[in-house]
Design an enzyme around this catalytic site. Structure first.
Site, PDB file in Angstrom:
ATOM      1  N   ALA A 165     -17.009 -12.176 -34.400  1.00 29.45           N
ATOM      2  CA  ALA A 165     -17.075 -11.523 -33.090  1.00 29.45           C
ATOM      3  C   ALA A 165     -17.889 -12.359 -32.100  1.00 29.45           C
ATOM      4  O   ALA A 165     -17.645 -13.552 -31.949  1.00 29.45           O
ATOM      5  CB  ALA A 165     -17.617 -10.108 -33.248  1.00 29.45           C
ATOM      6  N   SER A 166     -18.898 -11.759 -31.461  1.00 27.51           N
ATOM      7  CA  SER A 166     -19.589 -12.415 -30.342  1.00 27.51           C
ATOM      8  C   SER A 166     -20.523 -13.550 -30.748  1.00 27.51           C
ATOM      9  O   SER A 166     -21.065 -14.229 -29.866  1.00 27.51           O
ATOM     10  CB  SER A 166     -20.361 -11.377 -29.526  1.00 27.51           C
ATOM     11  OG  SER A 166     -19.476 -10.574 -28.786  1.00 27.51           O
ATOM     12  N   ILE A 167     -20.717 -13.777 -32.031  1.00 22.58           N
ATOM     13  CA  ILE A 167     -21.423 -15.005 -32.426  1.00 22.58           C
ATOM     14  C   ILE A 167     -20.610 -16.213 -31.965  1.00 22.58           C
ATOM     15  O   ILE A 167     -21.148 -17.310 -31.798  1.00 22.58           O
ATOM     16  CB  ILE A 167     -21.673 -15.036 -33.949  1.00 22.58           C
ATOM     17  CG1 ILE A 167     -22.584 -13.868 -34.366  1.00 22.58           C
ATOM     18  CG2 ILE A 167     -22.321 -16.342 -34.388  1.00 22.58           C
ATOM     19  CD1 ILE A 167     -22.802 -13.754 -35.861  1.00 22.58           C
ATOM     20  N   SER A 168     -19.326 -15.997 -31.709  1.00 20.07           N
ATOM     21  CA  SER A 168     -18.475 -17.058 -31.151  1.00 20.07           C
ATOM     22  C   SER A 168     -19.049 -17.599 -29.847  1.00 20.07           C
ATOM     23  O   SER A 168     -18.852 -18.776 -29.515  1.00 20.07           O
ATOM     24  CB  SER A 168     -17.060 -16.520 -30.907  1.00 20.07           C
ATOM     25  OG  SER A 168     -16.497 -15.995 -32.091  1.00 20.07           O
TER      26      SER A 168
END
EC number: 3.4.-.-
Length: 556
Positions: A165-168
């Site tokens: 997810a937002s670790i991207s």
């Protein structure tokens, strides 16, 4: 034995010497050996008879029974060498597995953290969860709990691949930073310089500029999944009022403490009046029920986009929600625009440029999420329906948001990424003590910029911190002696359809001795991935990091 000898002799007499079967004799003859005749059988009978006679003679010598056979001498038997601890064929990191030498110091922390994860998993009803921990750049623990695939009973393991997810966003920041270091990207000029397809913007009739720096820290004014500006503004106003109330209460408590804990009727009356006024304002300004991200239709897009430029049509013509730089609004679409900027500044397709970075960082299991390719160890993703039953999440296509939330990875790859960032952050401090250190993937001044909190931002997963550049950062702080001490750390969480994640880096508080005798990276990195959406994992990761930090301080 008499019966055997008689049978052999009788068989030889009736079959003309084919007592052992003509097949065997034929085979014997095919090998070029002499035929098995009656003479051969007779010799066998004579041998058996002599052996039987010796046995009978020995038995008649004494009336007492023969003693039991002596146990074999263990020195005389060949002994199989025992397996070494690291060669035991047990599942890695299972409770029964002998720990490798560099992990034995952390047995207490591992047991405590495993118990914590079991409790979190049970509380939220998550099908599976995977954790990885490294200390000073070395992985010391990785383990999977529960199932990566419930239907087929496939257990989670360290190699399990899940949505991060937002670790991207933190991964995308590395691409931006490399281009900035190379002089190919200016963070402070309008984005139209790189992506003219994104229209120039106005706010309340005034022409405004959106820059790369503002996009990174969610200060651009570009919307998130919620399209209704009124709802977003109401929600932000309510949050601001709530925060102001908490600050006032905190100030009053501080004032009380400084006065020795004494209170009076005047203070009590004033506090009650403030609470009453705030409650009235809250009722008047509290927004209608706001949909969370997982109730927004765009999160479940099934359309495939060929590139980042094409993805811009989802939001490029929408108005800004506020003047750029004035307020914080978390926006994954802002990172879709950043992906387009990376393409134009680098001359590569965004995914090709990211794969080069993953190769450099040795993150070989980190890829963009696509449904068609076979990706080994990929988990399935789950959610609870309205009847509180576990169900598979619907099909989604993340091609519109690779940069902001579209990658798959493992805990091991995330640990490598976290340690690469920590090394770059610290290597400048060690340089004078050790001239042989290799440079970091990002320069120390770059990492300092990335991990410096930005004004006017928020860190939703820890109210103590601020958003920096694609990371949330909590700074070191201690208000009172012998009281709570807040450690400096950086992290990013993630929430996707059927998945939750966190990557947390807890740097060591370095002293002169460490700088002279140690090498970077120095600190704890924790990564956790889970195949259930809406699971808050940051506080769990921080607790785990602090547990390992305790054991680490005991190592001589």
């Amino acid at each position: 034995m008499y019966r055997l000898l008689s049978a052999v002799m009788a068989r030889a007499a009736t079959t003309g010497g084919c007592a052992w079967g003509c097949g065997r004799r034929a085979a014997h003859q095919r090998a070029g050996l002499p035929p098995l005749g009656p003479g051969w059988v007779g010799g066998l009978g004579l041998g058996l008879g002599l052996a039987l006679g010796v046995k009978l003679a020995g038995g008649l010598r004494g009336a007492s029974p023969a003693p039991p056979a002596a146990a074999p001498d263990p020195e005389a038997l060949p002994q199989a060498e025992p397996l070494q601890a690291q060669e035991q064929p047990l599942a890695p990191w299972s409770p029964q597995t002998p720990a490798p030498p560099h992990t034995r110091h952390f047995a207490r922390a591992i047991d405590s953290s495993r118990d914590l994860l079991h409790r979190i998993k049970d509380e939220v009803g998550a099908p599976g969860i995977v954790v990885g921990v490294s200390v000073d750049g070395k992985e010391v623990w990785s383990e999977g709990l529960g199932y990566a695939d419930v239907e087929n009973r496939v257990p989670c393991k360290p190699e399990t691949v899940m949505r991060i997810a937002s670790i991207s966003k933190s991964l995308t920041m590395v691409a931006i930073a490399k281009l900035w270091e190379a002089g190919k990207l200016d963070l402070d000029i309008p984005v139209q310089h790189y992506v003219p397809e994104f229209p120039e913007k106005e706010y309340e009739g005034e022409k405004v500029s959106v820059t790369t720096r503002l996009l990174i820290s969610h200060l651009s004014g570009i919307r998130h999944y919620e399209k209704d500006m009124k709802k977003v503004k109401e929600e932000k106003a309510y949050k601001a009022l709530k925060m102001m109330k908490e600050m006032m209460e905190s100030d009053q408590e501080k004032e009380l403490k400084e006065k020795g804990g004494k209170s009076n009727e005047k203070n009590d009356f004033a506090k009650a009046k403030v609470e009453q006024d705030n409650e009235t304002k809250g009722r008047n300004s509290k927004p209608c029920k706001k949909k969370n991200d997982f109730e927004q239709g765009e999160l479940y897009l099934k359309e495939k986009f060929e590139n980042s430029i094409e993805s811009l049509r989802l939001f490029k013509n929408d108005p800004l929600f506020f003047k750029p730089g004035s307020q914080f609004l978390y926006s994954t679409f802002g990172y879709t625009l950043l992906a387009a900027i990376v393409e134009r500044a680098s001359g590569y397709k965004y995914l090709d440029y990211m794969q080069k970075i993953f190769h450099d960082l040795d993150m070989l299991t980190t890829v963009q999420e696509e449904n068609e390719p076979v990706i080994y160890n990929r988990a399935r993703f789950y959610v609870y329906n309205k009847k509180k039953r576990l169900v598979n999440t619907p099909y989604v296509d993340n091609s519109y948001k690779w940069a902001g939330g579209g990658f798959l990875s493992t805990v091991g790859d995330l640990l490598k990424f976290g340690n690469a960032m920590l090394y770059g952050y610290q290597v400048g401090l060690f340089k004078n003590a050790n001239e042989n250190l290799l440079p970091g993937y990002l320069k120390p001044e770059t990492m300092l910029m990335i991990w410096t909190p930005v004004p006017n931002t928020e860190m939703s997963w820890d109210k103590e911190g601020k958003y920096a550049m694609a990371w949330g950062v909590v700074e070191k702080k201690q208000t009172y002696g012998s009281c709570r001490k807040q450690r400096h750390y950086a992290s990013h969480t993630g929430g996707a359809v059927g998945a939750s994640s966190v990557l947390l880096v807890l740097p060591e508080e370095l002293d002169a001795e460490a700088l002279n005798n140690k090498v970077p990276p120095r600190g704890i990195v924790v990564s956790i991935i889970c195949n259930m959406q809406s699971v808050g994992l940051n506080s769990t990761a921080l607790k785990i990091a602090l547990e390992f930090d305790k054991d680490r301080s005991d190592i001589p």
